[in-house]
Every structure is written in C-alpha cells, then in structure tokens.
Design a protein around this motif. Structure first.
Motif, short mmCIF file in Angstrom:
data_model
loop_
_atom_site.label_atom_id
_atom_site.label_comp_id
_atom_site.label_asym_id
_atom_site.label_seq_id
_atom_site.Cartn_x
_atom_site.Cartn_y
_atom_site.Cartn_z
N HIS B 147 0.87 -1.18 0.00
CA HIS B 147 0.00 0.00 0.00
C HIS B 147 0.91 1.23 0.00
N PRO B 148 1.52 1.51 -1.13
CA PRO B 148 2.62 2.49 -1.15
C PRO B 148 2.19 3.93 -0.88
N LEU B 149 0.96 4.32 -1.27
CA LEU B 149 0.52 5.69 -0.95
C LEU B 149 0.40 5.87 0.56
N GLN B 150 0.01 4.80 1.25
CA GLN B 150 -0.06 4.85 2.71
C GLN B 150 1.35 5.00 3.29
N SER B 151 2.28 4.23 2.76
CA SER B 151 3.65 4.26 3.32
C SER B 151 4.33 5.59 3.05
N LEU B 152 4.11 6.15 1.88
CA LEU B 152 4.68 7.48 1.61
C LEU B 152 4.06 8.50 2.57
N THR B 153 2.75 8.41 2.76
CA THR B 153 2.07 9.26 3.74
C THR B 153 2.72 9.15 5.11
N ASP B 154 3.01 7.93 5.51
CA ASP B 154 3.57 7.69 6.84
C ASP B 154 4.96 8.32 6.95
N LEU B 155 5.74 8.21 5.89
CA LEU B 155 7.07 8.81 5.90
C LEU B 155 6.97 10.34 5.97
N ILE B 156 6.03 10.90 5.21
CA ILE B 156 5.80 12.35 5.27
C ILE B 156 5.43 12.77 6.70
N THR B 157 4.55 12.00 7.32
CA THR B 157 4.06 12.33 8.66
C THR B 157 5.18 12.25 9.69
N ILE B 158 6.00 11.22 9.57
CA ILE B 158 7.16 11.09 10.47
C ILE B 158 8.12 12.27 10.28
N SER B 159 8.35 12.63 9.03
CA SER B 159 9.27 13.74 8.75
C SER B 159 8.77 15.04 9.36
N ASN B 163 11.33 14.91 16.29
CA ASN B 163 12.04 15.88 17.13
C ASN B 163 13.54 15.63 17.11
N VAL B 164 13.92 14.48 16.55
CA VAL B 164 15.36 14.17 16.46
C VAL B 164 15.68 13.85 15.01
N GLU B 165 16.94 13.95 14.69
CA GLU B 165 17.41 13.74 13.31
C GLU B 165 16.98 12.38 12.76
N LYS B 166 17.15 11.36 13.60
CA LYS B 166 16.92 9.98 13.14
C LYS B 166 16.06 9.27 14.17
N PRO B 167 14.73 9.48 14.10
CA PRO B 167 13.85 8.93 15.15
C PRO B 167 13.80 7.41 15.13
N LYS B 168 13.48 6.84 16.27
CA LYS B 168 13.24 5.40 16.36
C LYS B 168 11.77 5.12 16.04
N VAL B 169 11.55 4.30 15.01
CA VAL B 169 10.19 3.98 14.57
C VAL B 169 9.94 2.49 14.85
N VAL B 170 8.83 2.20 15.52
CA VAL B 170 8.48 0.80 15.82
C VAL B 170 7.15 0.44 15.14
N LEU B 171 7.18 -0.59 14.33
CA LEU B 171 5.95 -1.18 13.78
C LEU B 171 5.49 -2.24 14.77
N PHE B 236 8.21 6.99 17.43
CA PHE B 236 6.95 6.75 16.72
C PHE B 236 6.57 5.28 16.87
N VAL B 237 5.30 5.03 17.19
CA VAL B 237 4.80 3.65 17.21
C VAL B 237 3.71 3.53 16.16
N TYR B 238 3.91 2.62 15.22
CA TYR B 238 2.97 2.41 14.13
C TYR B 238 2.21 1.12 14.43
N VAL B 239 0.95 1.25 14.79
CA VAL B 239 0.15 0.11 15.26
C VAL B 239 -0.61 -0.49 14.08
N LYS B 240 -0.56 -1.81 13.95
CA LYS B 240 -1.26 -2.45 12.83
C LYS B 240 -1.39 -3.95 13.07
N ASN B 241 -2.55 -4.46 12.74
CA ASN B 241 -2.74 -5.91 12.74
C ASN B 241 -2.41 -6.49 11.37
N TRP B 242 -1.95 -7.73 11.36
CA TRP B 242 -1.88 -8.49 10.11
C TRP B 242 -1.99 -9.98 10.42
N SER B 243 -2.36 -10.75 9.41
CA SER B 243 -2.46 -12.21 9.56
C SER B 243 -1.12 -12.84 9.20
#
Lengths: 320, 320, 320
Positions: B147-159, B163-171, B236-243
């Motif tokens: 779902h690449p439009l979602q992922s690009l959105t997420d990167l934009i939102t993180i950017s 608050n730090v140069e290289k944030p820690k992102v957790v899926l 950043f914590v990215y919450v998501k379910n998957w099978s």
C-alpha cells in the motif's frame, strides 16, 4: 439534435463521421461549448465503456457530469399510467424523468430489455417515456433494441481503417453462454444498411437459422446462414452474439462452429475484426485474433469517446 | 514515474517528501498541470480514505477524475490466458485494462489479496497484468502485498513530526477480529528499511511469534517478539494488525496483550502513535491514546492527499 | 453558517429566500466563490433529488464534489464511545468524520432514522456527532428528524407562487404503504411555524388521530383531524405521509379517504399542490392533480438547487 436513439436521428453519416474525427484530432478545442452545462448519465443497468467514454467526452467539452446508478439504488420506476402505486415501484417515470431534466441540460439513459416481453421491449416504452417526460435532449446509452453510440463508433472505426472506397462488412453471429439482447446487432445493422444506401459499405449478415433479426433493422442487407461463404472478400468482420428474436430471448444449440478464428479469417480479404466488448475469449472470438494484427477491438473501444463527443456537441449547439 | 507500486519506484525518499510538503504548502499552485488530463480510479475492493484523498489530490492538480467501482458492478475479470471464457468472468483483463487506458491518462488500481493463495497474491499477478495491458502510468491504491501511498504518507508524517534527526520507529502488531492482509505492514516495512538505509530513521518491528512478515520486505529491520523491549526509546509507534504470512492468512491466538495503550506508551520516548485507519478502538489501540495528544492518526490520514498529489505530479510531468 | 440542520440555523427567512431567488436568476455568477473548495456528500441512505440538486448547486458555485455512498460500501460506523470494537462496525464516527473533514471544506450528511428507537432518533445522535468530529461546516441532506433543504425549497416555492401577501398553507397527511419517517413533515412544520411568526404564511396541519407530530415542531400551527375543514380557503396544500410519533414508527388503519384529489381541491382557494417526491400516484395524491395545472411538484423539485446553492454560498462566504 434533440434525441440520439437510432440512425434515423442522423441525416448524413459521412458528415457525422468527419465531425467526430475532427474532435479526435482536437479533443479539447471546444472546452468552452459545455461550460455551465450538466450531463446526467442515468443507468438502469451496469456500464463500463459507455459510462467512461461518455463521461470523458462530456468533460472534453467542458461539461459537468453527474452519474445516476438507479439500478444500485433500488429505485424502481413505475412506467404505466393509471396504476395505484401501492406496490414495489417507488416513483413514476413522469416525475423521475421530469426532475432529472430540471437538474441536467442533457440526459443519457441506459436500459436493457427484459428479453421476456418482446412487445414491451420493442416498443421502447421506457426510453420513449423518459424522452417525453424529461424535457431535455436525451442520448441513448443502449436501450432495449438499439445501441447507437456503439454503432456510430463502429462506423467511425470502419471509416478510419478501410483500404477500399466501399468495403465489404460482415456482421457474424458468434456463440455465447448467456442469452444476450439484440440491441447491438440491430443497431449495427440499421447503421450499416443506411451506410450502404449512402454508398459507404457493402453489408452482409451471417447467422445460424433461427437467429434472424427483426426485419425493421435489416432492410437492404444480404442475409445468409453460411458463415464461410459470407466471409469471402470481407474487409471487416463484426463478431457478436445475440439471442433469438422470433422465439424471443431463446438460445438454440448450434451444431456448426461459429467462433471467429484465424482459419476463418483466411477466407476474408485479410479482414479487420471488430467487437463491441466485453468479449468472451475463445468462445466468441479466438485469442489469436484478439492478440493479433487484425483486431481493431481496442481502437474501436477508444473511438467511443468521439462518437459520444460529436453527439453531445450537436446537442450543445442546439441548446445555445 | 510510470508506475507507483513499491519503494523501488522511488530514488531519493527525502526529495519526494520535500516535494510533497511543498504541495501541502501550496495545494493549488499546479492546477494547470493536470488540465485536460483524466485520472481513472479502479476499485476491485472498497475504499474510503484512498479514494477521497486521491480524488482530492487529482482535483488539486486540475485533473478530471472518473471512479470505477468494478466490485459493485459485478464485472468479474478473467486474468488467466488460454481459458475458454464460458464461465462467470465477463471480460479479460487484457481488454478491460487496455480500454480503461484509452479513456484515462493515468490509472489507479485497488485490488486486495485472496489471503488463500499465497503464491498468486505474492506474484502480484493482477496488478502486474493491469500495468502491462493498460499502457498508461498506474498508481497502486493498495495491491495484494503493498500500500505504497499509505507508506509514503507515513514517511511524510514522520518527517513532519520528528524531534530528532533519526527517530526510532516501531511497527507494532496489534490484535483484530478479522484476518487482515500483510499489505500495509509489508509496505511500511519496505519504506522504513529504505528510509533507514538513507539515514532517516531507525526501524524496529515487534510482533508475536508466527506473525513474521516475508523477508523480502524487512531487510535491515530489527525484529523482536518482545513488545515492551521494542518500545523503549521509541519516537513513533505504528500500530497495525496483520495475519500470518507463513501459515498464509491464518490468525493465531496470542496470549499476551498486544493492544497499544497508555501503559505501554510510558515505555517510549513520549512516542507519537500512528495507524493507517480504519482502527478498531480498544482492540488494536486504546481510545485514550486515540483521543489524546500523542495520536497522529487524523494528521496522518490528512497527509494522504499530499502523498497522492506528489505521485500524480511526477506522472503528469512525464506525460507532458 | 457553520451548520444547516434546522430552521434555528436561519435568522430572517425572507432574506434567505430572496438570496436563493437571486441565485436562480444568475446561477453561475458566483462560479469563483467555490474555486478550490470541495464538497463531500456522505450518504448513509439512498438519495436521488438531494444528491443531484446539491451536487449541481455546488458545481454552479465552482466547487469540486465528492460523493461518498457509505451505505453501499458496507462501511458500518460505530457511534458509541467506550465500546470495544470487536464486532461488525469497522470504523468509529470520531475517525470517519474527522478524516472526511480533512479532505473536504464542507460536508453534507444523509442519515435516516431507525423508526424503532425514538429516543436515539430524536436526539439526532449521529448527525450531532458527525458535526462535532468533522470540524468543517455540515449541511443536513436529511437526518432522523428533519429535512431542512426540502423545507427551504418549499418556502422558496411558496414565495414564488403566492397570490396573496400571507397565503394559507395546509400540511395534509396522506396514505402510504410503508412506514415513513417524520423528518419531512417535522421540518416543513418548523419552517412554516417560523414563517408564520415572521408574517409570511398562515399554517394548518391536518392529520388523522394518532398521527400527531412532536410538539417541538408544531408550536403555533393550527392542528386538525378534519381534512375537509382544513382545506377551506387553502392557497397551498402540502401532501405527505408519515408514521406515528406517539406509537413510534407505527401505521394505523385510517377509515376516511385522505388521498388528495380534485374533489378535495374544490374545497380550497384553487390551491397549488406540493409534495417533496417521490410520490405514490393515486395513493397519496391523484394523477389528475399531478398532471394538472395545480401541481407544483416539478417546479418544487427544481428549486432544490437554489435552496442548496444559497446554503453553500453562505458557508463558503464564512470560509473565506
């Protein structure tokens, strides 16, 4: 043009085709013609090509478009007068058509036949009442007995791709798994018969016994139940299934193989092959033809835009 | 850009994000770029956010938009070659895609996985054939595996919110009542892995045993089945379910509580919480987080417009 | 105007009607007002007139329009807080409304009552929550208890067609085969009561015993269960069915004939006859009236555009 329903709504076919090809050459030249004008596309049955191509044509002319899927809204129309509406129909066509005419400058209507009641289908009751009550110009997006935007498209496509002044065009019946309406072959036939009268084509219909179309649509056509013979010297083969008109909506078993394929193509004058789509591959028409150099089906579908655009253009010019 | 399907279709992520944020600052500045261009949005599955945000993005660029809900029209597509089409499929993807390409300058396609046939889903057969046969640029509106439009959105939102140069992102995997595709987490993971390569983030995936994503998407990520540990110092914590990918489409009972809530949030660096929506409240993610100051979910959804707009902008520039 | 939900959202009815008629005289004069603004029309129930007229109104003002048929997408909304969403609702109204508000500058919402839970319907919980969470102006496209665009249309139509300064307007209950909401009569009544306060009409409601509307909507109206008496000297008769408010959603057998016909019309001051449509012919209202000179139903439907357009205009002016 107040109505685009049959070939009778057009005088000179050549001029209409020429106008359509001028729009194809400059699609956006008339973007001001449709300014502040709204096209309403009313579907009582599903549509893919017709909806998209007509919507695109309208946008090319600068129109606003509203799509009305009455099939999906379960908005059942009453068409008969003198009925106490205490059943399942929720609105009379008198009101429904009149109201849509108030919101739109031009309307398009798609409505398939029942394939059960021949007389009701062939009187085109619903389409005619819609035209009568809506008070604005109406384009048929396929009705019970005709599909004129498709037939105009087909004439445009033949005009573009012909190698001789007066090509031989064969409408060839083909097998299918479902009972399909006669609208496309009726309409193609009445357009080709008129084109023949105007010296543009030589027209033959080939179908198995029992699949005769109504004579109203085929006056002047050569008609044969011998596919191989009919294909001789053909420049264009138009492949299409339809159900019986005589035994209305029936489908007969056909012993002979009527699927169009490369073997049969050899009988022709290297004919171009046409189909209105959607096509059932390897049932109506072989994949080898569809994927080969003789197929025009995609170019034909593409021309749907210019057929719709020239019709809308003429209607808009009358509104001014 | 001829195709927007995966992170491989993008070179420099920072530049793409910067361009998207420039559009966000001036949404209508390029209203002439899409003049006389039509976007067709083809849905084989339902859509709310993706349809609206992509339509809005196209209108911001001056494009005309046609929405095609093939799921609702019951227009079943045949995707296999060499099949005699005497069953329930009414049109082959070869014709359907080609025709839609004739009416539109750019197409978007949404098609969910079966979750039954892993190989068919993961070869992205339908999406690839659509691209092959339609002859115009195609934007994925979510496919079987991405779902690449979602992922690009997420990167934009993180950017925007880091608050730090290289944030820690957790899926972080979360519970659900249904078996959901891996498309969103696959895609998020491949975008974050590339962002990590380009020095933009530090990326961790946390999920229960048995919910491993395909390694194709997770190269370079830290992977753990310990949620509490993974959340330490997260920005950043990215919450998501998957099978399950291994036992394809299966859902295992998970003993531990994986729902994201304020208690778990305390383990993080006051992390911002993200979700692609729709979210099941108090099942995947607690209401207290969603209604509190750490939630980015609405801002994230809002950014869908700029992700779509930057992709359409790049495609339109290539068309010129 | 941040909300258009009831007559309380309007100060001076005469000025609003005058503004609407000015738009009718020059529909496209304000085509720049809505430039780069998007209207989202959200339907939780079907719509024909409301959708088309509101879409047309928005296009007249230069707005882009996105239609969102949530009923057809099976996108069931959760409206209650504190619910663990492990059932059939896929998204909470908090997120759904907020997200749609991010993509649109103005939203319209249609949502019918259950007709089962009076309290839930009459608190207008769904509409109010939508307004609360979406953060942009909201136009009601008919809610559980009101249909204000219809009522404004009706007032415009009465203003256009009155022959006396202060016409007598009668809301007359009529038979139907289904249990219908009270939204249209509630709304018409609250608008007419206010119009009566402002000296514009003289207002009477006639219905059989048991069909009393909620008093909240009828303050100041004369109310009678004698149709013949009520029709005396009437200048406008507004025909409409509704189900019981007291025994919520119930339909009682009515012995007397309440269908409006020419015989009853003779009792009036040659009254104009109105109906919001769709109308059940020869059940609610006779064909002879609908097809005769006293019917205003098509002109009334046509005026839906100007009601919507004046409301959108006022909202757009506030956005600037």
């Amino acid at each position: 043009m107040k109505k685009f329903f049959s070939v009778a709504d057009v005088d000179d076919l050549s001029i209409l085709v020429k106008d359509a090809l001028a729009l194809k050459a400059s699609p956006y030249a008339l973007r001001d013609l449709g300014k502040n004008k709204t096209l309403g596309l009313v579907f009582l049955n599903p549509s893919l090509r017709t909806r998209l191509s007509t919507q695109k044509a309208a946008m090319n002319l600068g129109m606003d478009v509203m799509v009305i899927n009455m099939d999906k809204d379960g908005w059942a129309l009453e068409t008969q007068d003198g009925v106490v509406m205490n059943g399942t129909t929720v609105e009379h066509i008198r009101e429904a058509a009149a109201v849509m005419g108030e919101y739109c400058d031009i309307l398009g209507l798609r409505s398939f036949p029942s394939l059960k009641d021949k007389e009701a289908d062939y009187t085109e009751d619903l389409f005619n009442k819609f035209v009568k009550f809506c008070a604005v110009p109406v384009v048929s997006l396929e009705s019970a007995t005709r599909h004129p935007l498709q037939s105009l498209t087909d004439l445009i496509t033949i005009s573009e791709h012909k190698n001789v002044e007066k090509p031989k065009v064969v409408l060839a019946w083909a097998p299918h798994v479902k009972a399909l309406p006669q609208a496309v072959p009726n309409s193609f036939s009445e357009w080709m018969c008129k084109a023949q009268e105007q010296g543009l084509v030589d027209f033959t219909i080939a179908h198995p016994m029992g699949y005769e179309l109504s004579e109203e649509f085929t006056k002047g056509a050569k008609i044969s139940d011998n596919l191989e013979e009919s294909l001789q010297e053909a420049d264009f083969v138009y492949v299409k299934n339809w159900s019986s008109f005589a035994e209305y909506g029936e489908v007969y078993p056909v012993a002979q193989n009527w699927m169009m394929d490369n073997e049969k193509l050899k009988l022709t004058n290297n004919a171009k092959v046409m189909h209105c789509l959607p096509v059932r591959r390897d049932l109506e028409l072989s994949s080898e033809i569809l994927d080969g150099p003789n197929s025009l089906v995609i170019k034909e579908a593409s021309n749907r835009v210019w057929a719709a655009q020239v019709v809308l253009k003429r209607m808009l010019e009358k509104l001014k």
